[in-house]
Scaffold this active site. Structure first.
Site: not given
Length: 389
Positions: A271, A306
């Site tokens: 991510d 993220g």
């Protein structure tokens, strides 16, 4: 044809670690596993380090100072892929978070063009949103979210090259839409969803095969409400990505996931955001400032945005926090995501006939070299790669 022989390494084969194997590369593939290098081969001494299958990351938002949403172009994809190759990633899906559909269209076109141009490591695109639940949106911009309509299906199935992965909330789509996407070659995953178990189960029955960053941004497992987490852990056929950075999940949660899902269905993802590979302390995400605090990224409200994780870091995290073996962690970083993408006949293992995607690490899991299609990362960045998909 020039051949290269990688010698003096601890090579992780599907059968386990071997110290008596020479990996012979030719034509971008693993030509042979030999006891000694061929006489005509260029010899590369690995210095006793670990040679693993190259890592495959299905969720990469950015890297090298580039965010795919901000710049859906071949040049940005190249920068992102080159950056992550430095940390062992030999195959990835550039990932768009929820945005205007014009950005999705541009991203699909850019990935098609990148694969056609032979940008090393690009396997397709991950479209994470905008068909997500507001309640579980995380860092996604609420103004970008929308329910799926049938007219969106043509766009989501329009990629001409590579794999297309779409993350959606099952409550924001119909089972027929899931079936349509799956029937047209799209890999469908669930995430950013507050759906009850029954709704998730219905989506699985119509072709959903994955879960995006398991446990994060989804309905949780409770005693009388199994939620999305319960559906993911219960199902033996689906895959799940997991972020092993020590911040998104407690270490015990990692271990529960491994025990329930198994290494053949649980895959490491990063991510990753633009801060990977650079020293930037902040960046802008759709008009919002995102700050780096050590190894975490967050917005002004403290919501995680993220990660700064690399696949080499994810491997180390899963070994240390998840308490799995090197072989199991490496499988979660390579063979399992390759299988999820339907590419296990070409990537994800060190075996004759497989593409020569490899990563060399020391005992501390620091990357010393990466090969993509048989080319060392410094050369791979300058030479086009033959598409495998």
């Amino acid at each position: 044809m020039t051949r290269t022989a990688l010698t003096n390494g601890r090579v992780l084969l599907p059968s386990g670690l071997r110290e008596d194997v020479c990996v012979v590369i030719g034509g971008g593939e693993i030509a042979a596993l030999a006891s000694a290098p061929p006489a005509d081969a260029e010899i590369v001494d690995l210095g006793g380090r670990l040679l693993l299958p190259g890592f495959v990351d299905t969720q990469v938002n950015g890297g090298g100072g580039k965010l795919f949403n901000d710049d859906p172009s071949v040049d940005a994809i190249r920068t992102i892929a080159e950056t992550h190759a430095r940390f062992g990633t030999t195959g990835l899906l550039p990932t768009l978070i929820s945005d205007d559909l014009s950005v999705v269209e541009a991203g699909i076109r850019a990935v098609d063009d990148a694969i056609e141009a032979g940008v090393p490591g690009v396997l397709g695109i991950h479209i994470e949103g905008p068909f997500l639940a507001n309640k579980r949106r995380g860092i996604h911009d609420a103004s970008k979210l929308q329910p799926m309509r049938d007219e969106h299906l043509a766009l989501l199935t329009s990629a001409k090259r590579g794999r297309t992965l779409v993350t959606l909330a099952p409550e924001c789509v119909s089972p027929d839409q899931v079936a349509y996407l799956a029937g047209h070659g799209v890999i469908v995953a669930a995430g950013h969803s507050d759906a009850p178990y029954e709704t998730v189960r219905a989506a699985i029955d119509r072709g959903l095969t994955g879960f995006t960053h398991l446990f994060n941004a989804m309905s949780q497992l409770a005693n009388r409400a199994p939620g999305m987490v319960g559906a993911a852990l219960e199902d033996d056929a689906t895959y799940a990505g997991i972020i092993a950075d020590g911040h998104h999940l407690h270490a015990a949660t990692l271990r529960v996931a491994v025990r329930a899902k198994g290494v053949k269905r649980l895959m490491l993802v990063t991510d990753a955001m633009p801060t990977v590979g650079v020293e930037d302390s902040s960046f802008t995400l759709q008009g919002r400032e995102i700050w780096r605090d050590g190894e975490t990224l967050h917005g002004a409200d403290g919501v995680l945005a993220g990660s700064t994780l690399t696949m080499a870091g994810a491997l180390k995290g899963m070994i240390e926090q998840g308490r799995v073996s090197l072989a199991d962690a490496a499988r979660m970083a390579a063979a399992t995501p390759a299988a999820f993408l339907g590419l296990s006949d070409r990537i994800g293992a060190i075996a004759p006939g497989m593409r020569a995607d490899l990563v060399l690490l020391d005992e501390g899991y620091q990357v010393h070299e990466t090969w993509i299609g048989g080319r060392a990362s410094s050369r791979a960045a300058a030479e086009p790669q033959r598409a495998i998909i």
